[in-house]
Design a protein around this motif. Structure first.
Motif, PDB file in Angstrom:
ATOM      1  N   PHE A 222       0.803  -1.219   0.000  1.00 50.61           N
ATOM      2  CA  PHE A 222       0.000   0.000   0.000  1.00 50.61           C
ATOM      3  C   PHE A 222       0.841   1.276   0.000  1.00 50.61           C
ATOM      4  CE2 PHE A 222      -4.209  -1.768   1.806  1.00 50.61           C
ATOM      5  CZ  PHE A 222      -4.778  -1.746   0.552  1.00 50.61           C
ATOM      6  N   GLY A 223       1.666   1.424   1.038  1.00 52.28           N
ATOM      7  CA  GLY A 223       2.384   2.678   1.236  1.00 52.28           C
ATOM      8  C   GLY A 223       3.286   3.027   0.080  1.00 52.28           C
ATOM      9  N   LEU A 224       4.128   2.083  -0.356  1.00 49.94           N
ATOM     10  CA  LEU A 224       5.088   2.355  -1.417  1.00 49.94           C
ATOM     11  C   LEU A 224       4.386   2.613  -2.747  1.00 49.94           C
ATOM     12  CD1 LEU A 224       7.865  -0.252  -0.564  1.00 49.94           C
ATOM     13  CD2 LEU A 224       8.021   2.225  -0.359  1.00 49.94           C
ATOM     14  N   VAL A 225       3.359   1.828  -3.053  1.00 48.82           N
ATOM     15  CA  VAL A 225       2.671   1.983  -4.338  1.00 48.82           C
ATOM     16  C   VAL A 225       1.923   3.310  -4.402  1.00 48.82           C
ATOM     17  CG1 VAL A 225       0.846   1.056  -5.822  1.00 48.82           C
ATOM     18  CG2 VAL A 225       2.519  -0.491  -4.782  1.00 48.82           C
ATOM     19  N   PHE A 226       1.246   3.680  -3.323  1.00 54.83           N
ATOM     20  CA  PHE A 226       0.567   4.974  -3.314  1.00 54.83           C
ATOM     21  C   PHE A 226       1.577   6.122  -3.390  1.00 54.83           C
ATOM     22  CE2 PHE A 226      -3.485   3.046  -2.054  1.00 54.83           C
ATOM     23  CZ  PHE A 226      -4.359   3.862  -2.762  1.00 54.83           C
ATOM     24  N   ALA A 227       2.729   5.951  -2.767  1.00 57.99           N
ATOM     25  CA  ALA A 227       3.777   6.970  -2.869  1.00 57.99           C
ATOM     26  C   ALA A 227       4.208   7.148  -4.320  1.00 57.99           C
ATOM     27  CB  ALA A 227       4.975   6.574  -2.007  1.00 57.99           C
ATOM     28  N   VAL A 229       2.409   6.435  -7.038  1.00 57.81           N
ATOM     29  CA  VAL A 229       1.297   7.026  -7.794  1.00 57.81           C
ATOM     30  C   VAL A 229       1.243   8.537  -7.589  1.00 57.81           C
ATOM     31  CG1 VAL A 229      -1.218   7.159  -7.984  1.00 57.81           C
ATOM     32  CG2 VAL A 229      -0.098   4.931  -7.834  1.00 57.81           C
ATOM     33  N   ILE A 230       1.356   8.964  -6.349  1.00 59.86           N
ATOM     34  CA  ILE A 230       1.191  10.386  -6.031  1.00 59.86           C
ATOM     35  C   ILE A 230       2.409  11.194  -6.465  1.00 59.86           C
ATOM     36  CG2 ILE A 230       0.922  12.023  -4.133  1.00 59.86           C
ATOM     37  CD1 ILE A 230      -0.718   9.802  -2.712  1.00 59.86           C
ATOM     38  N   LEU A 231       3.603  10.685  -6.204  1.00 59.64           N
ATOM     39  CA  LEU A 231       4.802  11.416  -6.613  1.00 59.64           C
ATOM     40  C   LEU A 231       4.935  11.462  -8.135  1.00 59.64           C
ATOM     41  CD1 LEU A 231       7.538  10.259  -4.077  1.00 59.64           C
ATOM     42  CD2 LEU A 231       6.391  12.458  -4.197  1.00 59.64           C
ATOM     43  N   GLY A 232       4.533  10.397  -8.803  1.00 65.55           N
ATOM     44  CA  GLY A 232       4.631  10.382 -10.258  1.00 65.55           C
ATOM     45  C   GLY A 232       3.600  11.258 -10.935  1.00 65.55           C
ATOM     46  N   GLY A 233       2.536  11.598 -10.216  1.00 69.54           N
ATOM     47  CA  GLY A 233       1.445  12.357 -10.809  1.00 69.54           C
ATOM     48  C   GLY A 233       0.343  11.403 -11.210  1.00 69.54           C
ATOM     49  N   ILE A 234      -0.828  11.569 -10.631  1.00 66.35           N
ATOM     50  CA  ILE A 234      -1.926  10.626 -10.867  1.00 66.35           C
ATOM     51  C   ILE A 234      -2.277  10.599 -12.351  1.00 66.35           C
ATOM     52  CG2 ILE A 234      -4.323  10.089 -10.319  1.00 66.35           C
ATOM     53  CD1 ILE A 234      -3.867  11.487  -7.616  1.00 66.35           C
ATOM     54  N   GLY A 235      -2.203   9.419 -12.960  1.00 66.53           N
ATOM     55  CA  GLY A 235      -2.498   9.266 -14.372  1.00 66.53           C
ATOM     56  C   GLY A 235      -1.318   9.507 -15.286  1.00 66.53           C
ATOM     57  N   ASN A 236      -0.155   9.849 -14.738  1.00 71.88           N
ATOM     58  CA  ASN A 236       1.038  10.134 -15.545  1.00 71.88           C
ATOM     59  C   ASN A 236       1.859   8.859 -15.712  1.00 71.88           C
ATOM     60  OD1 ASN A 236       3.210  11.255 -16.843  1.00 71.88           O
ATOM     61  ND2 ASN A 236       3.980  12.354 -15.057  1.00 71.88           N
ATOM     62  N   GLY A 239       5.733   9.350 -15.359  1.00 71.42           N
ATOM     63  CA  GLY A 239       6.038   9.733 -13.992  1.00 71.42           C
ATOM     64  C   GLY A 239       5.992   8.565 -13.036  1.00 71.42           C
ATOM     65  N   THR A 240       5.152   7.576 -13.348  1.00 70.10           N
ATOM     66  CA  THR A 240       5.066   6.388 -12.492  1.00 70.10           C
ATOM     67  C   THR A 240       6.402   5.666 -12.430  1.00 70.10           C
ATOM     68  OG1 THR A 240       2.722   6.114 -13.006  1.00 70.10           O
ATOM     69  CG2 THR A 240       3.871   4.195 -12.155  1.00 70.10           C
ATOM     70  N   LEU A 241       7.040   5.506 -13.584  1.00 76.18           N
ATOM     71  CA  LEU A 241       8.342   4.834 -13.604  1.00 76.18           C
ATOM     72  C   LEU A 241       9.397   5.676 -12.900  1.00 76.18           C
ATOM     73  CD1 LEU A 241      10.130   2.497 -14.502  1.00 76.18           C
ATOM     74  CD2 LEU A 241      10.438   3.653 -16.700  1.00 76.18           C
ATOM     75  N   GLY A 242       9.404   6.991 -13.172  1.00 73.66           N
ATOM     76  CA  GLY A 242      10.372   7.865 -12.513  1.00 73.66           C
ATOM     77  C   GLY A 242      10.222   7.855 -11.005  1.00 73.66           C
ATOM     78  N   ALA A 243       8.974   7.931 -10.531  1.00 72.38           N
ATOM     79  CA  ALA A 243       8.734   7.910  -9.095  1.00 72.38           C
ATOM     80  C   ALA A 243       9.107   6.568  -8.490  1.00 72.38           C
ATOM     81  CB  ALA A 243       7.269   8.228  -8.809  1.00 72.38           C
ATOM     82  N   GLY A 244       8.844   5.467  -9.219  1.00 73.62           N
ATOM     83  CA  GLY A 244       9.228   4.147  -8.728  1.00 73.62           C
ATOM     84  C   GLY A 244      10.725   4.044  -8.511  1.00 73.62           C
ATOM     85  N   ALA A 270      10.070  12.487   3.331  1.00 72.79           N
ATOM     86  CA  ALA A 270      10.473  13.162   2.094  1.00 72.79           C
ATOM     87  C   ALA A 270       9.284  13.371   1.167  1.00 72.79           C
ATOM     88  CB  ALA A 270      11.551  12.342   1.390  1.00 72.79           C
ATOM     89  N   ILE A 271       8.354  12.416   1.156  1.00 68.84           N
ATOM     90  CA  ILE A 271       7.166  12.547   0.318  1.00 68.84           C
ATOM     91  C   ILE A 271       6.311  13.725   0.763  1.00 68.84           C
ATOM     92  CG2 ILE A 271       4.950  11.453  -0.231  1.00 68.84           C
ATOM     93  CD1 ILE A 271       6.488   8.779  -0.258  1.00 68.84           C
ATOM     94  N   ILE A 272       6.160  13.891   2.073  1.00 64.63           N
ATOM     95  CA  ILE A 272       5.374  15.016   2.596  1.00 64.63           C
ATOM     96  C   ILE A 272       5.987  16.338   2.150  1.00 64.63           C
ATOM     97  CG2 ILE A 272       4.697  16.224   4.706  1.00 64.63           C
ATOM     98  CD1 ILE A 272       4.474  13.437   6.020  1.00 64.63           C
ATOM     99  N   VAL A 273       7.317  16.437   2.264  1.00 60.99           N
ATOM    100  CA  VAL A 273       8.001  17.665   1.850  1.00 60.99           C
ATOM    101  C   VAL A 273       7.824  17.892   0.348  1.00 60.99           C
ATOM    102  CG1 VAL A 273      10.238  18.794   1.635  1.00 60.99           C
ATOM    103  CG2 VAL A 273       9.672  17.538   3.714  1.00 60.99           C
TER     104      VAL A 273
END
Length: 288
Positions: A222-227, A229-236, A239-244, A270-273
């Protein structure tokens, strides 16, 4: 040298995180549905890979020929049900969580709650690695990263050049205008949800190749995958690969410098920041 090896290993593992996040990000960003049942489809993909490879004694990589079509249909049917009952974005979160719990219980009933792992005769990849100079590239994560790269590239071409892809992008941006131009969002949405289901089958297969299986695994994702998704930009997609990769590298380095137990604290701090600075995601271009 140890830190660089940890960063490389983490980046490769980030490919698996990106694969897990791929379908969730697309359905959330384009269909406005938060489908937590996606984690259940990944779990099913992993256990079906285990069952087929162990029973039929076939290469686990080939099991996607069976699992991907099955989970494509499952993803499309789930989307049809969400649309049929008119679920809003928040309601889809609650309903899909219930479906996830049902899937986890079903997996426990069929395969038990014990750890399951394919033996070396069926799955030689678990212990294999490529060595380049002083650096080691574990085969399971190397396969996951290469697959994530291929899927992201294919998805980019699909959304940029095909009619269904462009129609889905238009629908995601403005549903009313897209419908006015005759875009059948129900069929296209089912297609996208089916693609997300097929990606879950691939992610599950690659997880089964490199890790032991347990029905409670989705709660660890849950935590890592949602991180991602959100850092990469929802639907991007890109960005999903870059954030991963970013999340995987951070996890690997922090685990070496401090401890594996500290890694989630540092990562989510770091995600919050990052989200305070870039709430739309790190890999979304800001409009001028």
């Amino acid at each position: 040298m140890i830190l660089l090896q940890a960063a490389i290993s983490g980046a490769l593992l980030g490919g698996l995180f990106a694969l897990m996040a791929f379908g969730l990000s697309l359905t959330w960003g384009m269909l406005r549905l938060i489908n937590l049942a996606h984690f259940g489809l990944i779990l099913l993909g992993a256990y079906m890979t285990f069952e087929i490879a162990t029973t039929a004694r076939v290469n686990p990589l080939f099991t996607v020929v069976i699992t991907a079509p099955i989970l494509f249909v499952a993803g499309a049917v789930l989307h049809w049900a969400f649309v049929r009952f008119g679920l809003a974005e928040f309601n889809s979160l609650l309903v899909s969580f219930g479906i996830l719990i049902a899937i986890i219980q079903m997996v426990s009933n069929i395969w038990s709650a014990d750890f399951q792992r394919m033996d070396a005769a069926v799955n030689p990849f678990a212990t294999q690695s490529a060595v380049v100079g002083p650096f080691v590239f574990p085969t399971p994560t190397l396969l996951a990263f290469a697959t994530a790269l291929a899927i992201v590239a294919g998805a980019h071409v699909f959304f940029a050049r095909s009619y269904p892809g462009r129609a889905l992008r238009a629908f995601a941006q403005d549903r009313q205008i897209a419908a006015a131009f005759g875009i059948d969002h129900v069929r296209l949405g089912a297609l996208l949800a089916g693609m997300a289901g097929a990606s879950a089958a691939i992610a599950g297969m690659l997880f089964a190749v490199g890790s032991a299986l347990t029905p409670s695994a989705p709660f660890e994702w849950f935590g890592l995958v949602f991180a991602v998704v959100i850092l990469g930009g929802i639907g991007n997609v890109g960005g999903t690969l870059g954030a991963g990769v970013v999340v995987g590298m951070a996890s690997g380095v922090v685990s070496v410098v401090w401890s594996p137990a500290t890694a989630p604290i540092v990562i989510f701090g770091a995600i919050i920041v990052a989200l305070l600075v870039r709430p739309e995601g790190l890999f979304i271009r800001r409009a001028r």
